[in-house]
Design a protein around this motif. Sequence first.
Motif, PDB file in Angstrom:
ATOM      1  N   GLY A 144       0.821  -1.210   0.000  1.00 56.04           N
ATOM      2  CA  GLY A 144       0.000   0.000   0.000  1.00 56.04           C
ATOM      3  C   GLY A 144       0.850   1.253   0.000  1.00 56.04           C
ATOM      4  N   ALA A 145       1.903   1.267   0.833  1.00 52.63           N
ATOM      5  CA  ALA A 145       2.787   2.437   0.902  1.00 52.63           C
ATOM      6  C   ALA A 145       3.583   2.608  -0.385  1.00 52.63           C
ATOM      7  CB  ALA A 145       3.727   2.292   2.098  1.00 52.63           C
ATOM      8  N   LYS A 146       4.044   1.506  -0.960  1.00 58.94           N
ATOM      9  CA  LYS A 146       4.874   1.562  -2.161  1.00 58.94           C
ATOM     10  C   LYS A 146       4.077   1.997  -3.390  1.00 58.94           C
ATOM     11  CE  LYS A 146       7.374  -1.528  -5.337  1.00 58.94           C
ATOM     12  NZ  LYS A 146       7.724  -2.950  -5.596  1.00 58.94           N
ATOM     13  N   ARG A 147       2.857   1.488  -3.536  1.00 56.52           N
ATOM     14  CA  ARG A 147       2.079   1.687  -4.761  1.00 56.52           C
ATOM     15  C   ARG A 147       0.980   2.734  -4.628  1.00 56.52           C
ATOM     16  NH1 ARG A 147       4.726  -0.299  -9.205  1.00 56.52           N
ATOM     17  NH2 ARG A 147       5.467  -2.427  -8.823  1.00 56.52           N
ATOM     18  N   GLY A 148       0.781   3.243  -3.431  1.00 58.06           N
ATOM     19  CA  GLY A 148      -0.289   4.215  -3.255  1.00 58.06           C
ATOM     20  C   GLY A 148      -1.663   3.595  -3.402  1.00 58.06           C
ATOM     21  N   VAL A 149      -1.793   2.371  -2.921  1.00 61.39           N
ATOM     22  CA  VAL A 149      -3.074   1.667  -2.965  1.00 61.39           C
ATOM     23  C   VAL A 149      -3.445   1.233  -1.552  1.00 61.39           C
ATOM     24  CG1 VAL A 149      -2.681   0.841  -5.334  1.00 61.39           C
ATOM     25  CG2 VAL A 149      -2.004  -0.610  -3.389  1.00 61.39           C
ATOM     26  N   SER A 150      -4.637   0.711  -1.408  1.00 59.63           N
ATOM     27  CA  SER A 150      -5.041   0.153  -0.114  1.00 59.63           C
ATOM     28  C   SER A 150      -5.739  -1.178  -0.347  1.00 59.63           C
ATOM     29  CB  SER A 150      -5.975   1.123   0.627  1.00 59.63           C
ATOM     30  OG  SER A 150      -7.167   1.322  -0.114  1.00 59.63           O
ATOM     31  N   PHE A 151      -5.722  -2.022   0.672  1.00 59.62           N
ATOM     32  CA  PHE A 151      -6.333  -3.344   0.575  1.00 59.62           C
ATOM     33  C   PHE A 151      -7.419  -3.490   1.627  1.00 59.62           C
ATOM     34  CE2 PHE A 151      -2.145  -3.944  -1.272  1.00 59.62           C
ATOM     35  CZ  PHE A 151      -2.390  -4.783  -2.351  1.00 59.62           C
ATOM     36  N   GLU A 152      -8.433  -4.262   1.267  1.00 55.34           N
ATOM     37  CA  GLU A 152      -9.504  -4.595   2.194  1.00 55.34           C
ATOM     38  C   GLU A 152      -9.725  -6.099   2.092  1.00 55.34           C
ATOM     39  OE1 GLU A 152     -14.118  -3.869   1.809  1.00 55.34           O
ATOM     40  OE2 GLU A 152     -13.100  -1.990   2.346  1.00 55.34           O
ATOM     41  N   ALA A 153      -9.480  -6.842   3.190  1.00 56.02           N
ATOM     42  CA  ALA A 153      -9.594  -8.305   3.135  1.00 56.02           C
ATOM     43  C   ALA A 153     -11.042  -8.752   2.954  1.00 56.02           C
ATOM     44  CB  ALA A 153      -9.015  -8.929   4.402  1.00 56.02           C
ATOM     45  N   GLY A 154     -11.973  -8.025   3.547  1.00 54.38           N
ATOM     46  CA  GLY A 154     -13.378  -8.388   3.396  1.00 54.38           C
ATOM     47  C   GLY A 154     -13.749  -9.626   4.194  1.00 54.38           C
ATOM     48  N   PRO A 155     -14.924 -10.178   3.929  1.00 59.84           N
ATOM     49  CA  PRO A 155     -15.389 -11.337   4.709  1.00 59.84           C
ATOM     50  C   PRO A 155     -14.531 -12.568   4.450  1.00 59.84           C
ATOM     51  CG  PRO A 155     -16.866 -10.904   2.866  1.00 59.84           C
ATOM     52  CD  PRO A 155     -15.905  -9.763   2.914  1.00 59.84           C
ATOM     53  N   GLY A 156     -14.366 -13.371   5.481  1.00 62.75           N
ATOM     54  CA  GLY A 156     -13.581 -14.592   5.340  1.00 62.75           C
ATOM     55  C   GLY A 156     -14.008 -15.624   6.358  1.00 62.75           C
ATOM     56  N   PHE A 157     -13.475 -16.814   6.211  1.00 57.23           N
ATOM     57  CA  PHE A 157     -13.725 -17.854   7.200  1.00 57.23           C
ATOM     58  C   PHE A 157     -12.515 -18.770   7.281  1.00 57.23           C
ATOM     59  CE2 PHE A 157     -15.425 -19.390   3.195  1.00 57.23           C
ATOM     60  CZ  PHE A 157     -15.135 -20.745   3.154  1.00 57.23           C
ATOM     61  N   THR A 158     -12.434 -19.502   8.386  1.00 59.79           N
ATOM     62  CA  THR A 158     -11.285 -20.359   8.644  1.00 59.79           C
ATOM     63  C   THR A 158     -11.760 -21.766   8.987  1.00 59.79           C
ATOM     64  OG1 THR A 158     -11.235 -19.891  11.018  1.00 59.79           O
ATOM     65  CG2 THR A 158      -9.983 -18.414   9.591  1.00 59.79           C
ATOM     66  N   TRP A 159     -10.862 -22.731   8.846  1.00 62.43           N
ATOM     67  CA  TRP A 159     -11.123 -24.083   9.322  1.00 62.43           C
ATOM     68  C   TRP A 159      -9.807 -24.665   9.826  1.00 62.43           C
ATOM     69  CZ3 TRP A 159     -11.002 -22.333   4.405  1.00 62.43           C
ATOM     70  CH2 TRP A 159     -10.194 -22.973   3.472  1.00 62.43           C
ATOM     71  N   GLU A 160      -9.909 -25.485  10.872  1.00 55.59           N
ATOM     72  CA  GLU A 160      -8.730 -25.959  11.580  1.00 55.59           C
ATOM     73  C   GLU A 160      -8.131 -27.205  10.921  1.00 55.59           C
ATOM     74  OE1 GLU A 160      -7.320 -24.351  14.202  1.00 55.59           O
ATOM     75  OE2 GLU A 160      -8.847 -22.843  13.754  1.00 55.59           O
ATOM     76  N   PRO A 161      -6.796 -27.353  10.979  1.00 56.90           N
ATOM     77  CA  PRO A 161      -6.194 -28.619  10.533  1.00 56.90           C
ATOM     78  C   PRO A 161      -6.675 -29.766  11.422  1.00 56.90           C
ATOM     79  CG  PRO A 161      -4.509 -26.914  10.869  1.00 56.90           C
ATOM     80  CD  PRO A 161      -5.786 -26.404  11.458  1.00 56.90           C
ATOM     81  N   ALA A 162      -6.671 -30.976  10.875  1.00 55.72           N
ATOM     82  CA  ALA A 162      -7.109 -32.150  11.637  1.00 55.72           C
ATOM     83  C   ALA A 162      -6.114 -33.283  11.455  1.00 55.72           C
ATOM     84  CB  ALA A 162      -8.492 -32.597  11.171  1.00 55.72           C
ATOM     85  N   THR A 163      -5.753 -33.910  12.561  1.00 55.10           N
ATOM     86  CA  THR A 163      -4.835 -35.050  12.532  1.00 55.10           C
ATOM     87  C   THR A 163      -5.632 -36.337  12.674  1.00 55.10           C
ATOM     88  OG1 THR A 163      -3.106 -33.718  13.540  1.00 55.10           O
ATOM     89  CG2 THR A 163      -2.827 -36.100  13.635  1.00 55.10           C
ATOM     90  N   MET A 164      -5.330 -37.317  11.844  1.00 54.28           N
ATOM     91  CA  MET A 164      -6.020 -38.590  11.911  1.00 54.28           C
ATOM     92  C   MET A 164      -5.454 -39.452  13.056  1.00 54.28           C
ATOM     93  SD  MET A 164      -8.287 -38.338   9.451  1.00 54.28           S
ATOM     94  CE  MET A 164      -8.389 -36.663  10.099  1.00 54.28           C
ATOM     95  N   SER A 165      -6.300 -40.349  13.563  1.00 52.78           N
ATOM     96  CA  SER A 165      -5.937 -41.208  14.690  1.00 52.78           C
ATOM     97  C   SER A 165      -4.826 -42.186  14.308  1.00 52.78           C
ATOM     98  CB  SER A 165      -7.175 -41.996  15.141  1.00 52.78           C
ATOM     99  OG  SER A 165      -6.815 -43.126  15.891  1.00 52.78           O
ATOM    100  N   ARG A 166      -3.729 -42.161  15.065  1.00 43.09           N
ATOM    101  CA  ARG A 166      -2.631 -43.094  14.797  1.00 43.09           C
ATOM    102  C   ARG A 166      -3.067 -44.538  14.995  1.00 43.09           C
ATOM    103  NH1 ARG A 166       2.739 -40.337  17.603  1.00 43.09           N
ATOM    104  NH2 ARG A 166       2.795 -38.440  16.313  1.00 43.09           N
ATOM    105  N   ALA A 167      -3.924 -44.760  16.000  1.00 38.04           N
ATOM    106  CA  ALA A 167      -4.394 -46.122  16.265  1.00 38.04           C
ATOM    107  C   ALA A 167      -5.218 -46.651  15.097  1.00 38.04           C
ATOM    108  CB  ALA A 167      -5.213 -46.151  17.550  1.00 38.04           C
ATOM    109  N   LEU A 168      -6.082 -45.795  14.529  1.00 42.33           N
ATOM    110  CA  LEU A 168      -6.893 -46.241  13.397  1.00 42.33           C
ATOM    111  C   LEU A 168      -6.043 -46.403  12.143  1.00 42.33           C
ATOM    112  CD1 LEU A 168     -10.230 -44.245  13.807  1.00 42.33           C
ATOM    113  CD2 LEU A 168      -9.589 -46.471  14.726  1.00 42.33           C
ATOM    114  N   ILE A 169      -5.060 -45.526  11.956  1.00 42.12           N
ATOM    115  CA  ILE A 169      -4.141 -45.687  10.833  1.00 42.12           C
ATOM    116  C   ILE A 169      -3.422 -47.036  10.941  1.00 42.12           C
ATOM    117  CG2 ILE A 169      -1.974 -44.836   9.827  1.00 42.12           C
ATOM    118  CD1 ILE A 169      -2.986 -41.974  10.436  1.00 42.12           C
TER     119      ILE A 169
END
Length: 427
Positions: free
Chosen positions: A323-348
């Motif tokens: 933004g400072a270099k190019r004289g522009v601005s950014f707006e991330a807007g709406p978003g969502f997240t989801w968590e990483p998941a580890t599978m069960s070692r016993a089931l593997i």
Amino acid sequence: MSNAALTAGGRLAGDLLERLAQATTDAPGITRVAYGPGERFAHDLVRDEAEKLGATARTDAAGNLYLTLKGCDPDLPAIVIGSHLDSVPHGGNFDGAAGVVAGLAVMAELVGQGIRLPRDLIVLATRAEEAVWFPLSYPGSQAALGLLEPVALEAKRSDSGRTLADHMLEEGFDPEAVRRGVPGIDAGRIAAFVEVHIEQGPRLVAFGAPVGIVTGIAGGFRYVDAKCFGAYGHSGAEPRFARHDSVLGFADLVAGLEAEWDALEREGHEAAITFGRVESDPTQHGGSRVLGELRFTLDVRSAEAAVLERIEARLHALFAEVGAKRGVSFEAGPGFTWEPATMSRALIARLDRAATELQIQAPHVPSGAGHDAATFADAGIPTAMLFVRNENGSHNPHEAMEIADLDQAIRLLLRFVTDFDNPLGQP
């Protein structure tokens, strides 16, 4: 492998997938809209087939479908095999559905061989897994465990503009019970959750293996309507020093995140950074104008939470630097997240043992895409996933899973469930 060489369950799975394709074709692919007619047809189809096998069917407040083959001891927690039945628009026939029909195929094999498990086997068909319809992570499986945030019910479906609650109600379900957190199944009543899914990448094809055992599922974050603001100007009259060019600002942002991705890979980390949609306003842009506004989406994934945090921090630092270099601005807007998941070692370990016993090649592979299995793993339920070899990726009409490969997953699952309570099978 000829059709005659398939298990009876494999033949049933192939037949169900063919009937699904015929009923939900939407050229050039298939479309099963979440809480729409295609998903409804798919749920009715698998319910009917399970009831023919002697299973009982019920739905929860969100419309998730539970198909239960009774075991000897109803007090024991159940083994649950599940996936989703919705699809992206004009997608492939196998993403999600292959996992549900694989569960039904295991059920059919048990019935056909006269095997009664010590505990219940539940095939679970979830709702609305594909985030293209609602900007949410796994709302069906979240609701199944009573974990869906009430605000999620106000999320609007991309094609209709109506809320998730509206569509649940329209399909005959109970969004108010979902809002109160009424679960469809108690997490404590699940001994193991296993999801079968087509692989959405090229690893199993490269390995020459029909099936893979998943080690973990990437988490991520997505911004669905980010913007870079500059200023419109005449391409000839606006000198370089006075420009506020959103294209150059966006290009610097892309380059900056690419450099961060390179650094992560040099350090041995895996991530995926995707700008899936980039667009300008056709009423404003032109061949002789400096572009004053650009919109984009950003999708970032990794199985490591620390990597996601690092990329997000770099993203916002780049917003300020560029933004400072190019004289522009950014707006991330709406978003969502989801968590990483580890599978069960016993089931593997159990799946590894079953693969060895059946002489099925089943290498360990990661999942870059999200799946319902992540919801169950995050809830502390022992969770595993099997990938089935599939060419040409997913979310497109060219998915190319072979029924013979799915049949190998069915054989593996059958051995897994029949050995689950065998003391000799303990890892």
